[in-house]
Motif scaffolding. Structure first.
Motif, short mmCIF file in Angstrom:
data_model
loop_
_atom_site.label_atom_id
_atom_site.label_comp_id
_atom_site.label_asym_id
_atom_site.label_seq_id
_atom_site.Cartn_x
_atom_site.Cartn_y
_atom_site.Cartn_z
N PHE A 21 0.86 -1.19 0.00
CA PHE A 21 0.00 0.00 0.00
C PHE A 21 0.89 1.24 0.00
O PHE A 21 1.92 1.27 0.67
CB PHE A 21 -0.87 -0.01 1.26
CG PHE A 21 -2.01 0.98 1.26
CD1 PHE A 21 -3.27 0.60 0.84
CD2 PHE A 21 -1.82 2.28 1.69
CE1 PHE A 21 -4.33 1.51 0.85
CE2 PHE A 21 -2.86 3.19 1.70
CZ PHE A 21 -4.13 2.80 1.28
N LEU A 22 0.49 2.25 -0.77
CA LEU A 22 1.22 3.51 -0.80
C LEU A 22 0.23 4.65 -0.56
O LEU A 22 -0.80 4.73 -1.22
CB LEU A 22 1.93 3.70 -2.14
CG LEU A 22 2.86 4.92 -2.24
CD1 LEU A 22 4.05 4.62 -3.16
CD2 LEU A 22 2.12 6.16 -2.76
N SER A 23 0.56 5.50 0.39
CA SER A 23 -0.29 6.65 0.70
C SER A 23 0.51 7.94 0.56
O SER A 23 1.74 7.95 0.63
CB SER A 23 -0.84 6.54 2.13
OG SER A 23 0.22 6.47 3.08
N GLY A 29 -0.87 -4.19 -5.42
CA GLY A 29 -0.75 -3.18 -4.38
C GLY A 29 -1.66 -1.99 -4.63
O GLY A 29 -1.97 -1.65 -5.78
N ARG A 30 -2.06 -1.31 -3.57
CA ARG A 30 -3.03 -0.23 -3.65
C ARG A 30 -2.40 1.12 -3.34
O ARG A 30 -1.45 1.22 -2.55
CB ARG A 30 -4.18 -0.49 -2.69
CG ARG A 30 -5.02 -1.68 -3.09
CD ARG A 30 -6.02 -2.04 -2.02
NE ARG A 30 -6.88 -3.12 -2.49
CZ ARG A 30 -8.04 -2.93 -3.10
NH1 ARG A 30 -8.48 -1.70 -3.30
NH2 ARG A 30 -8.77 -3.95 -3.50
N LEU A 31 -2.99 2.14 -3.93
CA LEU A 31 -2.50 3.51 -3.78
C LEU A 31 -3.65 4.40 -3.34
O LEU A 31 -4.78 4.25 -3.83
CB LEU A 31 -1.92 3.97 -5.11
CG LEU A 31 -1.52 5.44 -5.29
CD1 LEU A 31 -0.29 5.54 -6.19
CD2 LEU A 31 -2.66 6.25 -5.90
N CYS A 32 -3.37 5.31 -2.42
CA CYS A 32 -4.38 6.28 -1.98
C CYS A 32 -3.69 7.62 -1.73
O CYS A 32 -2.88 7.74 -0.81
CB CYS A 32 -5.06 5.80 -0.70
SG CYS A 32 -6.35 6.91 -0.09
N LEU A 33 -4.00 8.60 -2.58
CA LEU A 33 -3.41 9.93 -2.48
C LEU A 33 -4.48 10.91 -2.03
O LEU A 33 -5.51 11.05 -2.67
CB LEU A 33 -2.84 10.37 -3.83
CG LEU A 33 -1.95 9.39 -4.59
CD1 LEU A 33 -1.47 10.03 -5.89
CD2 LEU A 33 -0.78 8.94 -3.74
#
Length: 260
Positions: A134-136, A162-166
């Motif tokens: 996960f990347l934030s 994998g997931r991303l949340c900006l």
């Protein structure tokens, strides 16, 4: 007639010459002002968020797909306001890594000792390929020098699936909404900081924040740039007409669930 596709972008906004003269000077200016205001940042941010910041960040990460046991990279970690919620949600602070170009901001953080903090930039992440679940990133999109390069780095370090949340503040669409937010961020918050801040640059940074929000490229171009970097299922969730959550997934064998 078929509508033309939205083009990807590089710089999130044109140089703001009231603060720095050219694009090449942007990063040095930001590093200096963040270092100089780090001691005041959390206190002023709490006023800006009206006490809702921690709850909102936690819910945004949940909407983005963060789950217990995931390894997390928080880009632009700053004083750790997003990373702190990631530590709670993963169940183990050692699973969370933060990276930021401002050593001063990271030094001002109150994060668990087991969380790793590394000085670095979004455009050149010091991590191997396929490394994080996960990347934030919280409210740092406007401060990146090249979104295309940074988003390619985000895709690179995420594991397949994998997931991303900006998280980002977006200029309101309505004229009244823009007027209210502008006056709050450029007028009310700087005025309040005069009573609680320790550093003279604290007033400036909050005015800069609004100016960068106002000048930032529209959400459609942010999403197009995420897609151009190879990320899939790119979407935007909007709260209160101003809080944008850009969500995406890295394609690959680990991709099992769509973003809801």
């Amino acid at each position: 007639m078929t509508p033309r596709p939205t083009p990807p972008v590089h710089a999130p906004h044109a140089p703001l010459t009231d603060y720095y003269p050219t694009e090449q000077d942007r990063q040095a200016y930001l590093r200096k002002i963040f270092d100089n205001t780090a001691a005041d940042y959390d206190r002023i941010e709490a006023m800006l968020a009206l006490g809702t910041g921690s709850r909102y960040r936690r819910q945004a990460l949940i909407r983005g797909g963060l789950q217990t046991g995931m390894t997390v990279l928080d880009v632009g970690v700053g004083t750790g306001l997003v990373a702190a919620q990631a530590c709670i949600l993963t169940g183990d602070a050692a699973l969370v890594t933060g990276v930021d170009p401002s050593a001063g901001m990271m030094a001002a953080s109150k994060l668990p000792d087991t969380m790793v903090l590394i000085e670095g930039r979004a455009e050149s992440l010091p991590f191997p390929d396929n490394h994080f679940d996960f990347l934030s990133m919280g409210y740092a999109l406007r401060h990146i020098s090249d979104l295309g390069v940074a988003f390619a780095e985000f895709e690179r370090v995420l594991k397949p699936g994998g997931r991303l949340c900006l998280l980002e503040i977006t200029r309101p669409q309505s004229r009244m909404g823009r007027w209210l937010l502008k006056n709050y961020m450029r007028g009310v918050i700087p005025l309040l900081t005069r009573f609680v801040s320790r550093q003279k640059d604290t007033v400036t940074i909050w005015r800069y924040f609004w100016d960068s929000i106002e000048a930032c490229v529209p959400p459609e171009q942010v999403m197009a740039t995420l897609s151009a970097a190879g990320l899939t299922q790119v979407k935007r969730h909007l709260e209160l007409s101003i809080f944008s959550e850009y969500q995406a997934i890295k394609a690959g064998s680990g991709q099992t669930n769509k973003i809801k």
